[in-house]
Design an enzyme around this catalytic site. Structure first.
Site, PDB file in Angstrom:
ATOM      1  N   GLY A  24       0.849  -1.184   0.000  1.00 48.18           N
ATOM      2  CA  GLY A  24       0.000   0.000   0.000  1.00 48.18           C
ATOM      3  C   GLY A  24       0.886   1.235   0.000  1.00 48.18           C
ATOM      4  O   GLY A  24       2.070   1.172  -0.340  1.00 48.18           O
ATOM      5  N   LEU A  25       0.305   2.364   0.397  1.00 47.76           N
ATOM      6  CA  LEU A  25       1.094   3.599   0.388  1.00 47.76           C
ATOM      7  C   LEU A  25       2.361   3.456   1.208  1.00 47.76           C
ATOM      8  O   LEU A  25       3.437   3.858   0.778  1.00 47.76           O
ATOM      9  CB  LEU A  25       0.239   4.747   0.922  1.00 47.76           C
ATOM     10  CG  LEU A  25      -0.848   5.225  -0.027  1.00 47.76           C
ATOM     11  CD1 LEU A  25      -1.734   6.245   0.658  1.00 47.76           C
ATOM     12  CD2 LEU A  25      -0.240   5.824  -1.286  1.00 47.76           C
ATOM     13  N   ALA A  26       2.241   2.865   2.399  1.00 45.96           N
ATOM     14  CA  ALA A  26       3.414   2.746   3.263  1.00 45.96           C
ATOM     15  C   ALA A  26       4.412   1.741   2.696  1.00 45.96           C
ATOM     16  O   ALA A  26       5.601   2.046   2.569  1.00 45.96           O
ATOM     17  CB  ALA A  26       2.984   2.345   4.675  1.00 45.96           C
ATOM     18  N   GLY A  27       3.947   0.566   2.344  1.00 40.93           N
ATOM     19  CA  GLY A  27       4.852  -0.498   1.910  1.00 40.93           C
ATOM     20  C   GLY A  27       5.526  -0.202   0.581  1.00 40.93           C
ATOM     21  O   GLY A  27       6.739  -0.409   0.425  1.00 40.93           O
TER      22      GLY A  27
ATOM     23  N   ARG B 250     -16.631  12.803  12.478  1.00 39.04           N
ATOM     24  CA  ARG B 250     -17.113  11.473  12.152  1.00 39.04           C
ATOM     25  C   ARG B 250     -17.700  10.725  13.340  1.00 39.04           C
ATOM     26  O   ARG B 250     -18.758  10.105  13.222  1.00 39.04           O
ATOM     27  CB  ARG B 250     -15.960  10.641  11.585  1.00 39.04           C
ATOM     28  CG  ARG B 250     -15.497  11.154  10.257  1.00 39.04           C
ATOM     29  CD  ARG B 250     -14.301  10.403   9.747  1.00 39.04           C
ATOM     30  NE  ARG B 250     -13.970  10.930   8.420  1.00 39.04           N
ATOM     31  CZ  ARG B 250     -13.003  10.484   7.651  1.00 39.04           C
ATOM     32  NH1 ARG B 250     -12.251   9.488   8.057  1.00 39.04           N
ATOM     33  NH2 ARG B 250     -12.771  11.006   6.472  1.00 39.04           N
TER      34      ARG B 250
ATOM     35  N   HIS C 129     -14.390   1.652   9.298  1.00 34.80           N
ATOM     36  CA  HIS C 129     -13.651   2.223   8.177  1.00 34.80           C
ATOM     37  C   HIS C 129     -12.131   2.143   8.338  1.00 34.80           C
ATOM     38  O   HIS C 129     -11.417   1.844   7.400  1.00 34.80           O
ATOM     39  CB  HIS C 129     -14.073   3.677   8.013  1.00 34.80           C
ATOM     40  CG  HIS C 129     -13.414   4.375   6.874  1.00 34.80           C
ATOM     41  ND1 HIS C 129     -13.408   3.856   5.611  1.00 34.80           N
ATOM     42  CD2 HIS C 129     -12.722   5.531   6.809  1.00 34.80           C
ATOM     43  CE1 HIS C 129     -12.749   4.674   4.812  1.00 34.80           C
ATOM     44  NE2 HIS C 129     -12.306   5.683   5.507  1.00 34.80           N
TER      45      HIS C 129
ATOM     46  N   LEU D 227      -3.566   8.898   4.345  1.00 35.47           N
ATOM     47  CA  LEU D 227      -2.655   8.863   3.202  1.00 35.47           C
ATOM     48  C   LEU D 227      -1.350   9.544   3.580  1.00 35.47           C
ATOM     49  O   LEU D 227      -0.260   9.110   3.224  1.00 35.47           O
ATOM     50  CB  LEU D 227      -3.291   9.564   1.992  1.00 35.47           C
ATOM     51  CG  LEU D 227      -4.649   9.040   1.543  1.00 35.47           C
ATOM     52  CD1 LEU D 227      -5.081   9.720   0.245  1.00 35.47           C
ATOM     53  CD2 LEU D 227      -4.627   7.547   1.359  1.00 35.47           C
TER      54      LEU D 227
ATOM     55  N   ARG E  16      -9.342   9.321  13.584  1.00 34.54           N
ATOM     56  CA  ARG E  16      -8.555   9.731  12.433  1.00 34.54           C
ATOM     57  C   ARG E  16      -9.317  10.810  11.678  1.00 34.54           C
ATOM     58  O   ARG E  16     -10.482  10.653  11.360  1.00 34.54           O
ATOM     59  CB  ARG E  16      -8.299   8.563  11.499  1.00 34.54           C
ATOM     60  CG  ARG E  16      -7.403   8.929  10.338  1.00 34.54           C
ATOM     61  CD  ARG E  16      -7.208   7.768   9.411  1.00 34.54           C
ATOM     62  NE  ARG E  16      -8.386   7.500   8.613  1.00 34.54           N
ATOM     63  CZ  ARG E  16      -8.748   8.201   7.534  1.00 34.54           C
ATOM     64  NH1 ARG E  16      -8.027   9.226   7.153  1.00 34.54           N
ATOM     65  NH2 ARG E  16      -9.825   7.889   6.859  1.00 34.54           N
TER      66      ARG E  16
ATOM     67  N   SER F 237     -18.388   9.722   0.084  1.00 28.36           N
ATOM     68  CA  SER F 237     -17.483  10.748   0.595  1.00 28.36           C
ATOM     69  C   SER F 237     -18.165  11.619   1.643  1.00 28.36           C
ATOM     70  O   SER F 237     -19.329  11.977   1.544  1.00 28.36           O
ATOM     71  CB  SER F 237     -16.995  11.634  -0.543  1.00 28.36           C
ATOM     72  OG  SER F 237     -16.362  12.770   0.000  1.00 28.36           O
TER      73      SER F 237
END
EC number: 1.3.5.1
Lengths: 251, 642
Positions: B42-45, B330, B401, B441, B435, B284
């Site tokens: 993903g973004l991190a990996g 949220r 989520h 992200l 969060r 969204s």
């Protein structure tokens, strides 16, 4: 909410070497609010309870963006609805009594691994051949130091929206990967960041495409018709220009 | 278990640069002697794999899907925050830091969050340089929008597909390194175990999903970037393959697990419509800018929304929170929706939904304007539900989520196992108890592009380790344990399926238990009841679950069974953590801890800590450790949205 009864003809193939065939299954009480993949889930629960082998298929986000799902439904990649992936196709598009034929995406470059599940790693190798801007992490200039007109950025985004599902290839009579490759080439050719490697990129990616066994484009336009993200074949025209320019001016 | 957070001393703004200076480096010529394993793309990996390979390390990267481009980061819609202050609206690194720490209800480490805000600017530059097609103004500069109720416009976006474009940027950087031979990519591998040699993480055990083969790989450093565990609830907005297995196996090998009960419930999802449903879809949050949330005033009012007159409608968010109205955060929006439904005022077939009504916005601005803003979302909603939001109100309901809990890590993102790092959603570090929009992200890419390389260099520069070849006893033991576990999962299969349960049936039962008792609102009694019922479900799983096929080939039922078995074990620390935290905070309302106005009440005196669970043995309950949080630079305040 209503429910329908279906006859499913599904491609079953044990592994890459085995011969496959269409098997017939009856599935009753399919809720029309279900997604196509949820319908397959229900079928698999039923097959499991009957001691039969569930149907293998790829899927992950089920939101139409990861590009992992896909099958040919009654001859059309991702099924009858426009611009959706298989996970976003709903059973209300079908009627009770329908027979639905479900096959994997077929292409020489996409070996079937089992049932509806195929190997699309050829697409990754096309990207690896040059579908990037060669920039290391860190030391990059401020994001606003290179202005990009918003219409250019939007055009680049139109191309960048490709999810790499492979439907374009499955529906092409030649098994060409032109729409996929051209989307990445267009994105980077339209942006200032992509200029340095522009020619080399076009040459390497096209070369890799050929190496993987994808066919050539003959403007059948089937790819555009099935693309879940509405990627335009104008990108293929751009790819052809990029490639021609590169062959004329590079080595 | 020792919890040394290694937070550097000194002024907040200097901590990260001081730390980088004091950390050891690895000479470029020596980097090629080291091998790093990264699990997850993903973004991190993907960003970590690319960056470490660029630096010269030999990287082996693993992902569960057929291609590294498919990780669930790709589904993120809204945007990514950065403190660029391009809009000149008063944003700064300190303000992004403050908003993030407050949004997390003061349950995150100050130093980590400040660093996140600090590197956020570099992330945007990096992604622009890669050719990520961010939205632009007509003059060509980057466009920003405000998001999640923030008072400044600091969110960068690429239509509603920001996660996709950022991930494809990281994937392209990764692809370049694969081409260069610095990353060896292993797709369709599921990580089943961490291998420890002399107490250090030195490798992993994986199952090749296509062939069933169990394989081991050695390295000098192991980095987990395996995402969150929201699928413990069965229904969530997570991708189907998202799971807790890698993190849970690391936990059982000695890695502390922090705040496992911190789960974010997102208020605007398409509601559940049947028991066959496999997945929830997020709409969204931006919809709440124009949509008005309401339910019928009278419980059980089953009239069509158009037949319910104004005086019989309850616009509960606007009434209760006049200054924020429909734009409350949220957790507040989610909790209030559940409250209304619990009071019998829910709408739709299931009664588990509230209306999100655009009628007034359409009257005010016209259909065209509304469609321009939300057209694609309206289309998506209509495709899924077959109902047109221009004609009748949308129905929404909260859904699981994002998970803020995860493997405990120090400032270097290292777990309590030396040499084992956790980045992105897989660790617990930066979001606190909640969060905010557009912050996940940011964290994934901050960890991967800008933080992990410093940590890895320091670890390698200060640690002595034996040369290994991957054939040592711990590798063989791990392989055997994994194979035994696979055999266990298949043990009920020989007699056929008669009368047995499927993996999904048990998973749904677990999901129901967690949602009902360890969801948005929790209380002692229910949590204790859940803790009693959990072992029964676990037993039922091992006694009755039938997995067709065998372990020696592609077997998707077996894959799911392994993940559910781990969710069943993991759920225990989730519930225990919720039980131990007798305060309300962030996403999580403890019913016993409320203000007089029924708002969440934090208890800083007793719970200003990270709860870290240590695995003791399979027969003993896990042990709770606490990392106390100091707030040196901000003063914790009560969040109020009245």
């Amino acid at each position: 909410m209503s429910s329908i009864n279906l006859t499913l003809k599904i491609w079953r193939q044990e592994n890459s070497d085995a011969l496959g065939s269409l098997e017939t299954y009856n599935l009753d009480d399919v809720h029309t609010d279900m997604s196509f993949l949820e319908m397959l889930d229900i079928l698999n629960e039923k097959l499991t309870k009957e001691g039969k082998d569930p149907v293998a298929f790829d899927h992950d986000c089920r939101e139409g963006i990861c590009g992992m799902c896909g099958a040919v439904i009654d001859g059309v990649a991702h099924g009858p609805e426009k611009e959706v992936t298989l996970c976003q196709l709903h059973m209300r598009n079908f009627s009770s009594g329908d027979t639905i034929v479900i096959e994997p995406f077929r292409s020489r470059a996409f070996p079937v691994k089992k049932d509806l599940l195929i190997d699309r790693s050829a697409l990754d190798r096309i990207i690896q051949a040059g579908g990037y801007v060669s920039v290391n992490t860190g030391g990059t200039p401020d994001g606003n130091s290179i202005p990009i007109p918003s219409d250019k950025a939007e055009l680049a985004m139109d191309a960048a929206a490709c999810i790499g599902c492979g439907a374009c290839i499955a529906s092409c009579p030649n098994g060409a990967a032109m729409l996929f490759t051209s989307a990445k080439i267009s994105q980077l050719a339209l942006l200032p960041q992509g200029q340095t490697e522009r020619k080399q990129r076009a040459l390497s990616m096209v070369e890799q495409m050929d190496k993987e066994g994808f066919g050539n484009c003959t403007n059948a336009k089937e790819c555009e018709a099935v693309c879940p993200k509405g990627i335009s074949i104008r990108n293929i025209a751009r790819l052809n220009r990029e490639y021609l320019m590169a062959t004329l001016t590079e080595g | 278990m020792e919890l040394n957070s290694r937070v550097p001393s000194g002024p907040l703004a200097d901590k990260w640069s001081n730390h980088r200076f004091s950390n050891k480096l690895v000479n470029p010529a020596n980097r090629r002697k080291y091998k790093v394993i990264v699990v997850g793309t993903g973004l991190a990996g993907a960003s970590a794999s690319a960056t470490l390979a660029e630096q010269g390390y030999n990287v082996q990267t693993f992902c569960i899907q057929d291609s590294p481009r498919r990780a669930h980061s790709i589904a993120a819609q809204g945007g990514i925050n950065a403190a660029k202050n391009y809009q000149n609206d008063g944003d700064s690194i300190h303000r992004l830091f403050y908003d993030t720490i407050k949004g997390g209800d003061f349950r995150a480490r100050e130093a980590n969050v400040y660093r996140l805000a600090e590197v956020s600017n570099e992330i945007i530059d990096q992604c622009v340089a890669q050719g990520v097609p961010f939205a632009r103004e007509y003059g060509g500069t980057l466009a920003n929008r405000s998001f999640g109720g923030a008072q400044v416009s600091r969110t960068f976006y690429a239509r509603g597909q920001t996660g996709q474009q950022l991930l494809l940027g990281a994937y392209s950087a990764l692809s370049r390194q694969i081409h260069a031979g610095k990353v060896e990519m292993f797709t369709r591998r599921e990580m089943m175990d961490v291998v420890l040699v002399d107490g250090q993480a030195r490798g992993i055990t994986t199952r090749n999903i296509m062939t069933g083969e169990v394989e081991t790989f050695w390295a000098d450093v192991v980095i987990l970037a395996t995402g969150g565990y929201g699928n413990a609830y069965f229904l969530s907005t997570n991708a189907m393959a998202s799971n807790v297995t890698a993190a849970w196996r690391a936990h059982k090998k000695g890695a502390g697990f922090a705040n496992p009960s911190f789960v974010q419930i997102h208020p605007t999802c398409i509601p559940v419509h049947g028991d066959y449903q496999s997945k929830l879809t997020l709409m969204s949050e931006s919809l709440r800018n124009d949509g008005r949330v309401w339910v019928p005033k009278n419980p059980g009012d089953k009239r069509h929304p158009s037949e319910i007159p104004e005086e019989d409608r309850d616009y509960y968010l606007e009434n209760k929170y006049p200054s924020f109205g429909n734009l409350v955060p949220r957790d507040v929006a989610s909790r209030n929706a559940k409250e209304q439904c619990d009071a019998g005022k829910g709408v739709g077939n299931t009664g588990l939904a509230v209306y999100l009504d655009f009628a007034e916005a359409i009257r005010r601005d016209g259909e065209e304007t509304i469609l321009k803003k939300y057209g694609n979302l309206f289309q998506m909603y209509e495709k899924i539900t077959d109902s047109n939001p221009l004609v009748e109100p949308m129905m929404i309901y909260p859904a699981v989520h994002y998970t803020m809990g995860g493997l405990w890590v120090d400032y270097d993102l290292m777990t309590t196992i030396p040499g084992l790092f956790a980045i992105g959603e897989c660790n617990f570090s930066d979001h606190g108890a909640n969060r905010l929009g557009a912050s996940a992200l940011m964290q994934g890419l901050a960890d991967g592009y800008f933080i992990i390389a410093t940590s890895v260099a320091h670890y390698l520069g200060t640690t002595s380790m034996e040369k290994i070849s991957g054939t040592e006893a711990p590798f063989k033991d791990s392989k055997r344990e994994v194979e035994d576990r696979i055999d266990m999962l298949l043990k009920n299969s020989s007699g056929g399926p008669a009368g047995k349960l499927t993996v999904d049936e048990i998973h749904k039962e677990l999901g129901r238990l967690l949602w009902d008792n360890c969801g948005m609102a929790r209380n002692k009694e229910d949590l204790e009841k859940a803790l009693e019922e959990l072992p029964e479900i676990r037993q039922k799983f091992w006694d009755y679950v039938y997995v067709p096929g065998d372990g020696k080939a592609l077997n998707q039922s077996l894959e799911r069974a392994g993940r559910v078995a781990d969710f069943l074990e993991f759920a225990e620390i989730m519930i225990r953590d919720a039980l131990a935290r007798e305060e309300s905070c962030g996403c999580h309302l403890r019913e016993e801890s409320q203000t007089e106005e029924n708002e969440a009440k934090r208890d800083d005196e007793n719970f200003m800590h990270v709860a870290v669970w240590e695995h003791v043995s399979s027969d003993e309950p896990p042990k709770l450790h606490k990392e106390m949080l100091d707030f040196e630079f901000v003063t914790p305040s009560q969040r109020s949205y009245k």
